[in-house]
Write a protein that holds these residues in place. Structure first.
Motif, mmCIF file in Angstrom:
data_model
loop_
_atom_site.group_PDB
_atom_site.id
_atom_site.type_symbol
_atom_site.label_atom_id
_atom_site.label_comp_id
_atom_site.label_asym_id
_atom_site.label_seq_id
_atom_site.Cartn_x
_atom_site.Cartn_y
_atom_site.Cartn_z
ATOM 1 N N ASP A 54 0.784 -1.275 -0.007
ATOM 2 C CA ASP A 54 0.058 -0.032 0.014
ATOM 3 C C ASP A 54 0.908 1.217 0.057
ATOM 4 O O ASP A 54 0.230 2.264 0.101
ATOM 5 C CB ASP A 54 -1.050 -0.008 1.158
ATOM 6 C CG ASP A 54 -2.134 -0.930 0.933
ATOM 7 O OD1 ASP A 54 -2.719 -1.184 1.893
ATOM 8 O OD2 ASP A 54 -2.155 -1.580 0.019
ATOM 9 N N THR A 56 2.691 4.457 -1.491
ATOM 10 C CA THR A 56 2.363 5.183 -2.561
ATOM 11 C C THR A 56 3.327 6.099 -2.957
ATOM 12 O O THR A 56 4.235 6.455 -2.066
ATOM 13 C CB THR A 56 1.214 6.107 -2.370
ATOM 14 O OG1 THR A 56 1.037 6.977 -1.403
ATOM 15 C CG2 THR A 56 0.024 5.130 -2.070
ATOM 16 N N SER A 69 -5.228 5.338 -4.684
ATOM 17 C CA SER A 69 -5.723 4.411 -3.594
ATOM 18 C C SER A 69 -6.270 3.171 -4.381
ATOM 19 O O SER A 69 -6.371 3.042 -5.749
ATOM 20 C CB SER A 69 -6.822 5.129 -2.793
ATOM 21 O OG SER A 69 -8.027 5.233 -3.509
#
Length: 125
Positions: A54, A56, A69
């Motif tokens: 996850d 970014t 997302s």
């Protein structure tokens, strides 16, 4: 073969917001991202996300305005774009890497092997 389909593009005035979505059928890869290409310019990376951690990463020009997302259950990638500027006008592409790619998140094009058809975003001043 992975199929990617973008949606959510459109026209908006400067300062407005848009949300782009990318539907990824059967995707099991490690990395997904958003790129954009304005007329007469090279394609550039906008934001990337690791499907495993996850994590970014955004480009400098978008890091305070755009949020990437994912929804694993829906196999969907999203780009929330706020405070849009005329210079954000471009065709936006969703991209995905091969499974096993560890160089993620990344805005390098060589990481990605699957690309969507693109969706147009136009920001007027």
């Amino acid at each position: 073969r992975e199929r990617l389909g973008e949606s959510g593009g459109g026209s908006v005035q400067a300062g407005g917001s848009l949300t782009l979505s990318c539907a990824a059928s059967e995707y099991t890869g490690a990395c997904m991202g958003w790129f954009r290409q304005a007329p007469g310019k090279a394609r550039e990376g906008v934001a990337s996300i690791s499907m495993l951690t996850d994590s970014t990463y955004n480009s400098d020009s978008t890091k305070d305005r755009f949020t990437i997302s994912k929804d694993n259950a829906k196999k969907t990638l999203t780009l929330q774009m706020n405070n849009l500027k005329p210079e954000d006008t471009a065709t936006y592409y969703c991209a995905a890497s091969m499974p096993g790619m560890t160089n993620c998140p990344s805005l390098y094009e060589f990481v990605y092997v699957y690309w969507g058809q693109g969706t147009q975003v136009t920001v007027s001043s």
